[in-house]
Design a protein around this motif. Structure first.
Motif, PDB file in Angstrom:
ATOM      1  N   GLU A  35       0.831  -1.197   0.000  1.00  0.00           N
ATOM      2  CA  GLU A  35       0.000   0.000   0.000  1.00  0.00           C
ATOM      3  C   GLU A  35       0.871   1.255   0.000  1.00  0.00           C
ATOM      4  O   GLU A  35       0.593   2.215  -0.713  1.00  0.00           O
ATOM      5  CB  GLU A  35      -0.927   0.023   1.220  1.00  0.00           C
ATOM      6  N   GLY A  36       1.921   1.235   0.777  1.00  0.00           N
ATOM      7  CA  GLY A  36       2.818   2.386   0.833  1.00  0.00           C
ATOM      8  C   GLY A  36       3.547   2.596  -0.477  1.00  0.00           C
ATOM      9  O   GLY A  36       3.764   3.738  -0.897  1.00  0.00           O
ATOM     10  N   SER A  37       3.909   1.519  -1.140  1.00  0.00           N
ATOM     11  CA  SER A  37       4.582   1.623  -2.425  1.00  0.00           C
ATOM     12  C   SER A  37       3.657   2.225  -3.477  1.00  0.00           C
ATOM     13  O   SER A  37       4.071   3.066  -4.275  1.00  0.00           O
ATOM     14  CB  SER A  37       5.066   0.242  -2.860  1.00  0.00           C
ATOM     15  N   ALA A  38       2.397   1.812  -3.469  1.00  0.00           N
ATOM     16  CA  ALA A  38       1.433   2.363  -4.426  1.00  0.00           C
ATOM     17  C   ALA A  38       1.192   3.849  -4.160  1.00  0.00           C
ATOM     18  O   ALA A  38       1.129   4.656  -5.095  1.00  0.00           O
ATOM     19  CB  ALA A  38       0.123   1.590  -4.349  1.00  0.00           C
ATOM     20  N   LEU A  39       1.070   4.225  -2.900  1.00  0.00           N
ATOM     21  CA  LEU A  39       0.872   5.638  -2.564  1.00  0.00           C
ATOM     22  C   LEU A  39       2.093   6.469  -2.938  1.00  0.00           C
ATOM     23  O   LEU A  39       1.965   7.600  -3.421  1.00  0.00           O
ATOM     24  CB  LEU A  39       0.573   5.792  -1.071  1.00  0.00           C
ATOM     25  N   LYS A  42       2.045   6.994  -6.691  1.00  0.00           N
ATOM     26  CA  LYS A  42       1.046   8.002  -7.058  1.00  0.00           C
ATOM     27  C   LYS A  42       1.535   9.404  -6.720  1.00  0.00           C
ATOM     28  O   LYS A  42       1.323  10.344  -7.483  1.00  0.00           O
ATOM     29  CB  LYS A  42      -0.273   7.738  -6.330  1.00  0.00           C
ATOM     30  N   ALA A  43       2.193   9.552  -5.584  1.00  0.00           N
ATOM     31  CA  ALA A  43       2.712  10.863  -5.198  1.00  0.00           C
ATOM     32  C   ALA A  43       3.809  11.320  -6.149  1.00  0.00           C
ATOM     33  O   ALA A  43       3.871  12.504  -6.505  1.00  0.00           O
ATOM     34  CB  ALA A  43       3.243  10.817  -3.760  1.00  0.00           C
ATOM     35  N   SER A  49       3.880  15.532 -12.603  1.00  0.00           N
ATOM     36  CA  SER A  49       2.925  16.117 -13.550  1.00  0.00           C
ATOM     37  C   SER A  49       2.533  17.542 -13.156  1.00  0.00           C
ATOM     38  O   SER A  49       2.100  18.318 -13.998  1.00  0.00           O
ATOM     39  CB  SER A  49       1.686  15.244 -13.673  1.00  0.00           C
ATOM     40  N   ASN A  50       2.652  17.915 -11.888  1.00  0.00           N
ATOM     41  CA  ASN A  50       2.196  19.226 -11.442  1.00  0.00           C
ATOM     42  C   ASN A  50       3.346  20.160 -11.046  1.00  0.00           C
ATOM     43  O   ASN A  50       3.096  21.209 -10.455  1.00  0.00           O
ATOM     44  CB  ASN A  50       1.259  19.089 -10.254  1.00  0.00           C
ATOM     45  N   SER A  51       4.564  19.781 -11.353  1.00  0.00           N
ATOM     46  CA  SER A  51       5.691  20.654 -10.996  1.00  0.00           C
ATOM     47  C   SER A  51       5.848  21.765 -12.021  1.00  0.00           C
ATOM     48  O   SER A  51       5.524  21.606 -13.196  1.00  0.00           O
ATOM     49  CB  SER A  51       6.977  19.841 -10.884  1.00  0.00           C
TER      50      SER A  51
END
Length: 53
Positions: A35-39, A42-43, A49-51
């Motif tokens: 779960e931590g790897s997926a999060l 995503k981060a 993409s938003n930098s």
């Protein structure tokens, strides 16, 4: 910037992003759970993409 440099830059960014994700997943400091790897992935995608360049 020409097209060849732009393509090279995108490939370099993708490889650095993959290196960061793999380093966080399989690093010796502390491994992430699934779960931590997926999060984390995503981060990283959100940050790339938003930098602002």
């Amino acid at each position: 910037m020409n097209v060849k440099f732009n393509l090279f830059f995108k490939i370099a960014c993708a490889s650095m992003g993959a290196g960061v994700i793999l380093g966080a997943r399989f690093g010796h400091q502390g491994q992430l759970s699934e779960e931590g790897s997926a999060l984390f992935a995503k981060a990283q995608v959100y940050n790339m993409s938003n930098s602002n360049f």
